[in-house]
Write an enzyme that holds these catalytic residues in place. Structure first.
Site, PDB file in Angstrom:
ATOM      1  N   CYS A   2       0.857  -1.178   0.000  1.00 57.54           N
ATOM      2  CA  CYS A   2       0.000   0.000   0.000  1.00 57.54           C
ATOM      3  C   CYS A   2       0.893   1.228   0.000  1.00 57.54           C
ATOM      4  O   CYS A   2       2.112   1.123  -0.065  1.00 57.54           O
ATOM      5  CB  CYS A   2      -0.943   0.002   1.203  1.00 57.54           C
ATOM      6  N   LEU A  50      -4.190  -1.379  -0.908  1.00 60.26           N
ATOM      7  CA  LEU A  50      -4.367  -2.573  -1.730  1.00 60.26           C
ATOM      8  C   LEU A  50      -4.810  -3.648  -0.760  1.00 60.26           C
ATOM      9  O   LEU A  50      -4.045  -4.056   0.123  1.00 60.26           O
ATOM     10  CB  LEU A  50      -3.064  -2.978  -2.424  1.00 60.26           C
ATOM     11  N   ALA A  51      -6.066  -4.081  -0.862  1.00 63.09           N
ATOM     12  CA  ALA A  51      -6.630  -5.010   0.125  1.00 63.09           C
ATOM     13  C   ALA A  51      -6.141  -6.433  -0.135  1.00 63.09           C
ATOM     14  O   ALA A  51      -6.553  -7.069  -1.102  1.00 63.09           O
ATOM     15  CB  ALA A  51      -8.157  -4.954   0.075  1.00 63.09           C
ATOM     16  N   ASN A  75       2.971  -0.188   5.808  1.00 65.57           N
ATOM     17  CA  ASN A  75       2.973  -0.850   4.504  1.00 65.57           C
ATOM     18  C   ASN A  75       3.778  -2.127   4.691  1.00 65.57           C
ATOM     19  O   ASN A  75       4.951  -2.066   5.056  1.00 65.57           O
ATOM     20  CB  ASN A  75       3.641   0.069   3.466  1.00 65.57           C
ATOM     21  N   GLY A  76       3.158  -3.262   4.478  1.00 65.14           N
ATOM     22  CA  GLY A  76       3.907  -4.506   4.617  1.00 65.14           C
ATOM     23  C   GLY A  76       3.047  -5.672   5.024  1.00 65.14           C
ATOM     24  O   GLY A  76       1.810  -5.589   5.036  1.00 65.14           O
ATOM     25  N   LEU A 257       6.523 -14.359 -10.793  1.00 64.34           N
ATOM     26  CA  LEU A 257       7.363 -14.008 -11.939  1.00 64.34           C
ATOM     27  C   LEU A 257       8.315 -15.165 -12.195  1.00 64.34           C
ATOM     28  O   LEU A 257       8.855 -15.766 -11.266  1.00 64.34           O
ATOM     29  CB  LEU A 257       8.161 -12.729 -11.646  1.00 64.34           C
ATOM     30  N   THR A 338      21.994  -0.098 -14.500  1.00 62.96           N
ATOM     31  CA  THR A 338      21.524  -1.486 -14.554  1.00 62.96           C
ATOM     32  C   THR A 338      20.124  -1.632 -13.958  1.00 62.96           C
ATOM     33  O   THR A 338      19.336  -2.466 -14.403  1.00 62.96           O
ATOM     34  CB  THR A 338      22.530  -2.438 -13.859  1.00 62.96           C
ATOM     35  N   ARG A 341      17.714  -0.584 -16.796  1.00 61.76           N
ATOM     36  CA  ARG A 341      17.677  -1.628 -17.840  1.00 61.76           C
ATOM     37  C   ARG A 341      16.797  -2.799 -17.418  1.00 61.76           C
ATOM     38  O   ARG A 341      15.945  -3.267 -18.164  1.00 61.76           O
ATOM     39  CB  ARG A 341      19.090  -2.170 -18.089  1.00 61.76           C
ATOM     40  N   SER A 364       8.625 -13.474  -6.283  1.00 62.16           N
ATOM     41  CA  SER A 364       9.760 -13.212  -7.175  1.00 62.16           C
ATOM     42  C   SER A 364      11.060 -13.662  -6.506  1.00 62.16           C
ATOM     43  O   SER A 364      11.089 -13.942  -5.316  1.00 62.16           O
ATOM     44  CB  SER A 364       9.803 -11.713  -7.510  1.00 62.16           C
TER      45      SER A 364
END
Length: 562
Positions: A2, A50-51, A75-76, A257, A338, A341, A364
Site C-alpha cells: 500500500c 491494496l486489500a 505498509n507490509g 514471476l 543497470t 535496464r 519473485s
C-alpha cells in the site's frame, strides 16, 4: 502492499498538502483515506490501500479501542502475527496482521516491536499519550520509506519520494528528502505545536544476526546443527520452504514471476508445491517476458511445463520498451543504469498482470544473487572471505538497487511483491555458513544453493544448473540483444558534445556513457537536484568494468560463446 503518507507540524493548509499524497495512489488502488490527528490540527495521515489481508477492517491509520492514543500507518506484511498473538495472549480487534504492532509496542516499546516482526514493513506509529512518533523499516528495505525533516521540525513521511518533493513549507525543503535506512527505527518527540524533534536513530537488526523472532517461527529449531554438507543442504531446503510457506498469507490471488533462471524457478516450484499442500483451489499463474524465442522465454516455458503452472508469456516489443523508459525512471526515482535496464521488462510484465489477470500477490526471486553470490564477478573474488564481505555489502545496499526495482515496478501497477530469498531467518542462516562453502565452484555461481536442491526433483536439471544470464540478454532475441537495441536508440538521442560536458552539468555521479547521460536527463527532469538519492552506480567488483552488465565480463563472454 500500500502507500503510506504522513505530515507532522505542517505550516500549510492540509487540504493543499494532501495533493502530494495522491502521487502514490498507484500503490493502493482499492481505497484511500485522509485523516487528521485529534488535538494536532497540523498533523495528518494519508493511506492508499491494496486489500490483501482482512478486506473488511484493513483501512488505516489503524486504531483500536484498547489503545485510543495510538495511530498506525504501515505498509507490509507481518508473517508471524498469529504466533505473536498466541505467545503473548494479545486480544485482537481486527484480522489485520499489522495490528500486532500496536500490541507489541504497548507491551515492550519500540525496540522489541521492530525486532520481533517477521516480515517486510515500513511504518509510522504515533503515540499521542507520550507524544512520540516512531518510524521503522525492515532489514532489507523490501518496503520503501522516505522522509523529510526540516530544521524547524516539520516532518513528512511517504512510501515514495515523489509524495514529498512538492510539499509546501515556510522554510525551503532543499534536498533533504531521503530514504529511511533499512533495519532502523527512529524516535521523535512530538511537541504541542505538532512539530517534531529527532531523539535517536537505532539499528535494530543486521542481516548476519539471527532475528529475535525465531522463537515465534513455524520452524522453531533446525533438526540438526553443524556445517557438514548434508546437514547444510537439508537446512537450506527447510528454511527456504518455510520462507515461501509463511508468505502464502493472502486473501487475493497469488502469482509468480518466472524468468527461467534458477532463483525465480525455485520460488515458483516450491510455491506451487506448497499451494497444493494447503489446497489452494486455483492454478498458479506464472509470468515471463522476453523478445520472441529469447533464452528466458524458452527456459521459463520449460519450468512451467515441469511444475504445471498456468503460464503467461509477454512478448517484449522493442518500441514499447523504449517508450516505457521515462515512465520507468519516474516510478523508480533513480538514474542507476543497470536498475533501469532491468526494470523495463519487469515494469511491462507487471502492467500485463494488472490488466489481463486477477493475480495481485506476486512472488519473485530478488535477493538471491546478493545472498548466494550469484553475480558473475564473484568468480573473480580474491578470497572466500572477500566474497562473503561483498555479499553482505550487496545485501545492505539492496534498497538502492534490486529491491527498489522490484518494489517500484510492481507497485506502479498495484501489485504486491513477495521475496522469500530475503526471509530474515533464511538469510541469517546462509550468511552464518563458512565463507568457503558459499563461493562459486567448478565455474558455477550459487553452487551451494543448486546442490541443495539437486535431489528434490523440483526443477529439470538443465534449469537447476543453468548459468546466470545478464537480464538484458535473457529477454533478448537470437538476432539482437535488448542491450544493443537500447544502445542504438540512445546513441541517436545524445550528442557527443553533451557527453563531453557531462561532468560539468552533473558533477555528482557524472555520466560516463550516452546511456547513463540519457537516463540522468530524464531523472533530473522529474527530480531535479536530487542526485544524492543514488550514492553510487551499481558496478561489479574485482574487474575493470565500465558497464554494469554481466555481458561485458570476460567469464560471461566465454560461457556464452561455448
Amino acid at each position: 502492499m500500500c502507500g503510506i503518507w504522513a505530515l507532522f507540524g505542517s505550516d500549510e493548509c492540509l487540504s493543499v498538502q494532501c495533493l502530494s499524497a495522491m502521487k502514490i495512489a498507484h500503490r493502493g488502488p482499492d481505497a484511500f483515506r485522509f485523516e487528521n490527528v485529534n488535538g494536532f490540527t497540523n498533523c495528518c495521515f494519508g493511506f492508499h490501500r491494496l486489500a490483501v489481508v482482512d478486506q473488511l477492517y484493513g483501512m488505516q491509520p489503524i486504531r483500536v479501542k484498547k489503545f485510543p492514543y495510538l495511530w498506525l500507518c504501515y505498509n507490509g506484511e507481518i508473517y508471524n502475527f498469529k504466533q505473536l498473538q498466541k505467545q503473548f495472549g494479545f486480544d485482537f480487534q481486527t484480522l489485520v496482521d499489522g495490528e500486532v504492532i500496536l500490541h507489541l509496542y504497548n507491551k515492550g516499546g519500540i525496540e522489541q516491536t521492530a525486532s520481533m516482526l517477521d516480515g517486510v514493513f515500513a511504518f509510522i506509529l504515533l503515540d499521542t499519550a507520550n507524544r512520540k512518533v516512531f518510524l521503522a523499516r525492515d532489514t532489507y528495505g523490501v518496503r520503501p520509506l522516505f522522509k523529510v525533516l526540516t530544521d524547524d521540525g516539520f516532518l513528512g513521511v511517504c512510501s515514495e519520494a515523489k509524495g514529498l518533493i512538492n510539499l509546501k513549507h515556510s522554510t525551503s525543503l532543499c534536498s533533504k528528502v531521503e530514504p529511511f535506512l533499512p533495519g532502523h527505527y527512529e524516535v521523535l518527540d512530538l511537541k504541542p505545536s505538532g512539530k517534531v524533534a529527532s531523539v535517536e536513530l537505532v539499528k535494530f537488526h543486521s542481516c548476519k544476526d539471527e532475528p529475535l523472532h525465531v522463537a515465534c517461527d513455524t520452524v522453531e529449531a533446525l533438526p540438526s546443527a553443524g556445517f557438514d554438507l548434508e546437514t547444510v543442504k537439508s537446512n537450506i531446503r527447510i528454511l527456504f520452504e518455510n520462507a515461501v510457506r509463511k508468505r502464502l498469507m493472502a486473501h487475493r490471488r497469488i502469482g509468480c514471476l518466472l524468468s527461467g533462471g534458477l532463483d525465480s524457478s525455485l520460488v515458483a516450484a516450491v510455491l506451487l508445491k506448497l499451494m497444493k499442500e494447503i489446497n489452494i483451489n486455483y492454478p498458479l499463474q506464472t509470468f515471463a517476458i522476453g523478445m520472441e524465442n529469447s533464452p528466458d522465454l524458452l527456459a521459463a516455458r520449460k519450468v512451467a511445463a515441469h511444475i504445471g503452472s498456468e503460464h503467461h508469456e509477454v512478448i517484449l516489443n522493442t518500441e514499447e520498451g523504449i517508450q516505457a523508459i521515462e515512465e520507468v525512471i519516474f516510478s523508480l526515482e533513480t538514474y542507476d543504469i543497470t536498475t533501469i535496464r532491468a526494470s523495463i521488462g519487469m515494469y511491462l510484465v507487471s502492467k500485463y498482470i494488472r490488466k489481463k489477470t486477477d493475480s495481485v500477490v506476486i512472488f519473485s526471486g530478488e535477493g538471491s544473487d546478493e545472498l548466494t553470490q550469484g553475480y558473475i564477478y564473484f568468480h573473480k573474488a580474491p578470497s572466500p572471505e572477500e566474497a562473503a564481505e561483498e555479499s553482505e555489502r550487496l545485501l545492505k545496499e539492496l534498497y538502492l538497487f534490486d529491491v527498489l526495482r522490484a518494489d517500484r515496478t510492481t507497485a506502479a501497477h498495484g501489485l504486491e511483491l513477495r521475496v522469500p530469498f530475503l526471509d530474515h531467518r533464511f538469510t541469517s542462516y546462509y550468511l552464518s555458513l563458512p565463507a568457503e562453502l558459499r563461493i562459486p565452484k567448478n565455474g558455477i555461481e550459487k553452487y551451494l544453493l543448486r546442490l541443495s536442491f539437486e535431489d528434490s526433483n523440483l526443477l529439470p536439471k538443465e534449469i537447476l544448473w543453468r548459468p546466470k544470464e545478464a537480464f538484458s540478454d535473457g529477454i533478448a532475441s537470437v538476432k539482437k540483444s535488448w542491450f544493443s537495441i537500447l544502445q542504438d536508440y540512445i546513441d541517436q538521442q545524445v550528442d557527443d558534445l553533451l557527453l563531453e560536458k557531462a561532468a560539468e552539468k552533473y558533477p555528482f555521479n557524472p555520466p560516463k556513457t550516452k546511456e547513463s547521460y540519457y537516463y540522468r536527463q530524464i531523472f533530473e527532469k522529474h527530480y531535479s537536484g536530487r542526485s544524492s538519492w543514488l550514492p553510487h552506480y551499481w558496478m561489479p567488483r574485482w574487474v575493470k568494468a565500465t558497464d554494469p552488465s554481466a555481458r561485458t565480463l570476460k567469464h560471461y563472454k566465454s560461457a556464452t560463446q561455448e
